[in-house]
Design a protein around this motif. Sequence first.
Motif, PDB file in Angstrom:
ATOM      1  N   PRO A 142       0.798  -1.140   0.083  1.00 44.14           N
ATOM      2  CA  PRO A 142       0.060  -0.003   0.050  1.00 44.14           C
ATOM      3  C   PRO A 142       0.895   1.328  -0.101  1.00 44.14           C
ATOM      4  O   PRO A 142       1.876   1.460   0.518  1.00 44.14           O
ATOM      5  CB  PRO A 142      -0.758  -0.224   1.316  1.00 44.14           C
ATOM      6  N   VAL A 143       0.205   2.316  -0.712  1.00 45.67           N
ATOM      7  CA  VAL A 143       0.860   3.585  -0.693  1.00 45.67           C
ATOM      8  C   VAL A 143       1.042   4.038   0.691  1.00 45.67           C
ATOM      9  O   VAL A 143       0.110   3.763   1.805  1.00 45.67           O
ATOM     10  CB  VAL A 143       0.068   4.702  -1.352  1.00 45.67           C
ATOM     11  N   GLY A 144       2.147   4.610   1.231  1.00 43.24           N
ATOM     12  CA  GLY A 144       2.188   5.078   2.513  1.00 43.24           C
ATOM     13  C   GLY A 144       3.732   5.007   2.922  1.00 43.24           C
ATOM     14  O   GLY A 144       4.588   5.417   1.949  1.00 43.24           O
ATOM     15  N   GLY A 145       4.085   5.451   4.082  1.00 43.36           N
ATOM     16  CA  GLY A 145       5.378   5.884   4.625  1.00 43.36           C
ATOM     17  C   GLY A 145       5.243   6.671   5.866  1.00 43.36           C
ATOM     18  O   GLY A 145       4.414   6.616   6.628  1.00 43.36           O
ATOM     19  N   MET A 146       6.404   7.434   6.129  1.00 45.19           N
ATOM     20  CA  MET A 146       6.449   8.228   7.526  1.00 45.19           C
ATOM     21  C   MET A 146       7.530   9.416   7.055  1.00 45.19           C
ATOM     22  O   MET A 146       8.139   9.351   6.427  1.00 45.19           O
ATOM     23  CB  MET A 146       6.899   7.286   8.632  1.00 45.19           C
ATOM     24  N   GLY A 194      16.130  19.190  19.581  1.00 39.20           N
ATOM     25  CA  GLY A 194      16.304  18.195  20.563  1.00 39.20           C
ATOM     26  C   GLY A 194      14.844  17.347  20.597  1.00 39.20           C
ATOM     27  O   GLY A 194      14.940  16.245  21.044  1.00 39.20           O
ATOM     28  N   LYS A 195      13.922  17.785  19.669  1.00 42.99           N
ATOM     29  CA  LYS A 195      12.574  16.943  19.640  1.00 42.99           C
ATOM     30  C   LYS A 195      12.526  16.373  18.307  1.00 42.99           C
ATOM     31  O   LYS A 195      12.740  17.028  17.441  1.00 42.99           O
ATOM     32  CB  LYS A 195      11.393  17.996  20.140  1.00 42.99           C
ATOM     33  N   SER A 196      12.107  15.155  18.247  1.00 43.34           N
ATOM     34  CA  SER A 196      11.658  14.266  17.046  1.00 43.34           C
ATOM     35  C   SER A 196      10.010  14.069  16.994  1.00 43.34           C
ATOM     36  O   SER A 196       9.556  13.613  18.156  1.00 43.34           O
ATOM     37  CB  SER A 196      12.388  13.163  17.142  1.00 43.34           C
ATOM     38  N   ARG A 197       9.664  14.215  15.955  1.00 45.63           N
ATOM     39  CA  ARG A 197       8.049  14.250  15.496  1.00 45.63           C
ATOM     40  C   ARG A 197       7.939  13.228  14.499  1.00 45.63           C
ATOM     41  O   ARG A 197       8.921  13.170  13.344  1.00 45.63           O
ATOM     42  CB  ARG A 197       7.432  15.464  15.411  1.00 45.63           C
ATOM     43  N   ARG A 198       7.237  12.405  14.723  1.00 45.00           N
ATOM     44  CA  ARG A 198       6.948  11.518  13.335  1.00 45.00           C
ATOM     45  C   ARG A 198       5.241  11.436  13.135  1.00 45.00           C
ATOM     46  O   ARG A 198       4.337  11.733  13.656  1.00 45.00           O
ATOM     47  CB  ARG A 198       7.050   9.935  13.812  1.00 45.00           C
ATOM     48  N   TYR A 199       5.197  11.399  11.631  1.00 42.19           N
ATOM     49  CA  TYR A 199       3.902  11.700  10.929  1.00 42.19           C
ATOM     50  C   TYR A 199       3.800  10.304   9.970  1.00 42.19           C
ATOM     51  O   TYR A 199       4.660  10.049   9.292  1.00 42.19           O
ATOM     52  CB  TYR A 199       3.949  12.881  10.030  1.00 42.19           C
ATOM     53  N   ASP A 200       2.702   9.584  10.134  1.00 46.89           N
ATOM     54  CA  ASP A 200       2.551   8.689   9.241  1.00 46.89           C
ATOM     55  C   ASP A 200       2.000   9.161   7.939  1.00 46.89           C
ATOM     56  O   ASP A 200       1.132  10.063   7.908  1.00 46.89           O
ATOM     57  CB  ASP A 200       1.386   7.604   9.697  1.00 46.89           C
ATOM     58  N   LEU A 201       2.429   8.480   6.845  1.00 45.55           N
ATOM     59  CA  LEU A 201       2.112   8.935   5.184  1.00 45.55           C
ATOM     60  C   LEU A 201       1.172   7.614   4.610  1.00 45.55           C
ATOM     61  O   LEU A 201       1.892   6.753   4.438  1.00 45.55           O
ATOM     62  CB  LEU A 201       3.443   9.169   4.552  1.00 45.55           C
ATOM     63  N   ARG A 202      -0.068   7.900   5.095  1.00 46.93           N
ATOM     64  CA  ARG A 202      -0.780   6.588   4.673  1.00 46.93           C
ATOM     65  C   ARG A 202      -1.903   7.046   3.679  1.00 46.93           C
ATOM     66  O   ARG A 202      -2.447   8.069   3.702  1.00 46.93           O
ATOM     67  CB  ARG A 202      -1.352   5.929   5.828  1.00 46.93           C
ATOM     68  N   GLU A 203      -2.228   6.134   3.026  1.00 49.35           N
ATOM     69  CA  GLU A 203      -3.522   6.308   2.098  1.00 49.35           C
ATOM     70  C   GLU A 203      -4.653   6.071   2.849  1.00 49.35           C
ATOM     71  O   GLU A 203      -5.015   5.217   3.447  1.00 49.35           O
ATOM     72  CB  GLU A 203      -3.561   5.255   1.098  1.00 49.35           C
ATOM     73  N   ALA A 204      -5.401   7.264   3.058  1.00 44.85           N
ATOM     74  CA  ALA A 204      -6.543   7.263   3.758  1.00 44.85           C
ATOM     75  C   ALA A 204      -7.356   8.383   3.205  1.00 44.85           C
ATOM     76  O   ALA A 204      -7.567   9.606   3.480  1.00 44.85           O
ATOM     77  CB  ALA A 204      -6.200   7.762   5.263  1.00 44.85           C
ATOM     78  N   ILE A 205      -8.311   7.945   2.605  1.00 42.01           N
ATOM     79  CA  ILE A 205      -9.428   8.667   2.006  1.00 42.01           C
ATOM     80  C   ILE A 205     -10.827   8.983   3.120  1.00 42.01           C
ATOM     81  O   ILE A 205     -11.332   7.964   3.437  1.00 42.01           O
ATOM     82  CB  ILE A 205     -10.238   8.074   0.536  1.00 42.01           C
ATOM     83  N   VAL A 206     -10.816  10.189   3.307  1.00 42.43           N
ATOM     84  CA  VAL A 206     -11.832  10.417   4.236  1.00 42.43           C
ATOM     85  C   VAL A 206     -13.196  10.925   3.500  1.00 42.43           C
ATOM     86  O   VAL A 206     -13.237  11.862   3.246  1.00 42.43           O
ATOM     87  CB  VAL A 206     -11.500  11.637   5.240  1.00 42.43           C
ATOM     88  N   ASP A 207     -14.011   9.851   3.482  1.00 41.78           N
ATOM     89  CA  ASP A 207     -15.149   9.814   2.704  1.00 41.78           C
ATOM     90  C   ASP A 207     -16.316  10.495   3.826  1.00 41.78           C
ATOM     91  O   ASP A 207     -17.222   9.742   3.824  1.00 41.78           O
ATOM     92  CB  ASP A 207     -15.519   8.622   1.974  1.00 41.78           C
ATOM     93  N   SER A 208     -16.076  11.855   3.912  1.00 46.38           N
ATOM     94  CA  SER A 208     -17.154  12.393   5.014  1.00 46.38           C
ATOM     95  C   SER A 208     -17.203  13.632   4.807  1.00 46.38           C
ATOM     96  O   SER A 208     -16.314  14.576   4.258  1.00 46.38           O
ATOM     97  CB  SER A 208     -16.562  12.189   6.426  1.00 46.38           C
ATOM     98  N   TYR A 209     -18.472  14.510   5.050  1.00 50.11           N
ATOM     99  CA  TYR A 209     -18.534  15.865   5.205  1.00 50.11           C
ATOM    100  C   TYR A 209     -18.432  16.392   6.485  1.00 50.11           C
ATOM    101  O   TYR A 209     -18.477  17.773   6.617  1.00 50.11           O
ATOM    102  CB  TYR A 209     -19.968  16.145   4.757  1.00 50.11           C
ATOM    103  N   ARG A 210     -17.681  15.864   7.258  1.00 51.41           N
ATOM    104  CA  ARG A 210     -17.518  16.314   8.632  1.00 51.41           C
ATOM    105  C   ARG A 210     -16.534  17.673   8.694  1.00 51.41           C
ATOM    106  O   ARG A 210     -16.906  18.339   9.756  1.00 51.41           O
ATOM    107  CB  ARG A 210     -16.774  15.546   9.633  1.00 51.41           C
TER     108      ARG A 210
END
Length: 192
Positions: A152-156, A163-179
């Motif tokens: 699947p498409v994705g990664g990080m 001195g601070k490290s942050r991590r973000y997920d890169l994932r295929e995520a379609i939000v099928d919503s009007y929220r």
Amino acid sequence: NAWPVDKVSRIDRQLVFVKPDLVVVYDRVTLGPAGRETKWIAATGAGLTIDGDRFRVQSGSEFLAGRVLLPERPMLSAPETPVVGYNWKGQQQLWVAPAQPAGSVEYLVVMRAGGGDTPLPEMSLLHDDENAGVRIARPGGPVALRFNRRGPVGGMATTSAAGKSRRYDLREAIVDSYRNWDADPRYQQWVS
């Protein structure tokens, strides 16, 4: 659905914007049985220059500078005769191709938009069996992007600052919503 399946069986594209001025594009291309070659094509402004694995498009004081990290030993060119449909108001084309044709090709391109003579930041390729990506030196700390090479498409993405490290997920995520539209007066109609 843009390509005949006998020529291209799969194309995946991931695009990451790194504030304030970097765009990273990672493409995975798998040819079909009738496919012969791949090219990464960009329609650019008229001021295109190529230097090895780097390119630059200049328009007045503004520019788009880029570096191709994958495929290895990329072949960059600007065809003199534009392909019909790409030539609009003096546009040029940038073609990126692998040194040797292959049935499966990865393209990793880092681009920076800006003004003046600001160079591309220092960067290094991150490449193993599972991931392809780039580590980019930034004034506030490095950014590392790793994309899945299979499955699947994705990664990080990881950032390091103060001195601070942050991590973000890169994932295929379609939000099928009007929220995200809940403040719109039509929201109640849409959801009911």
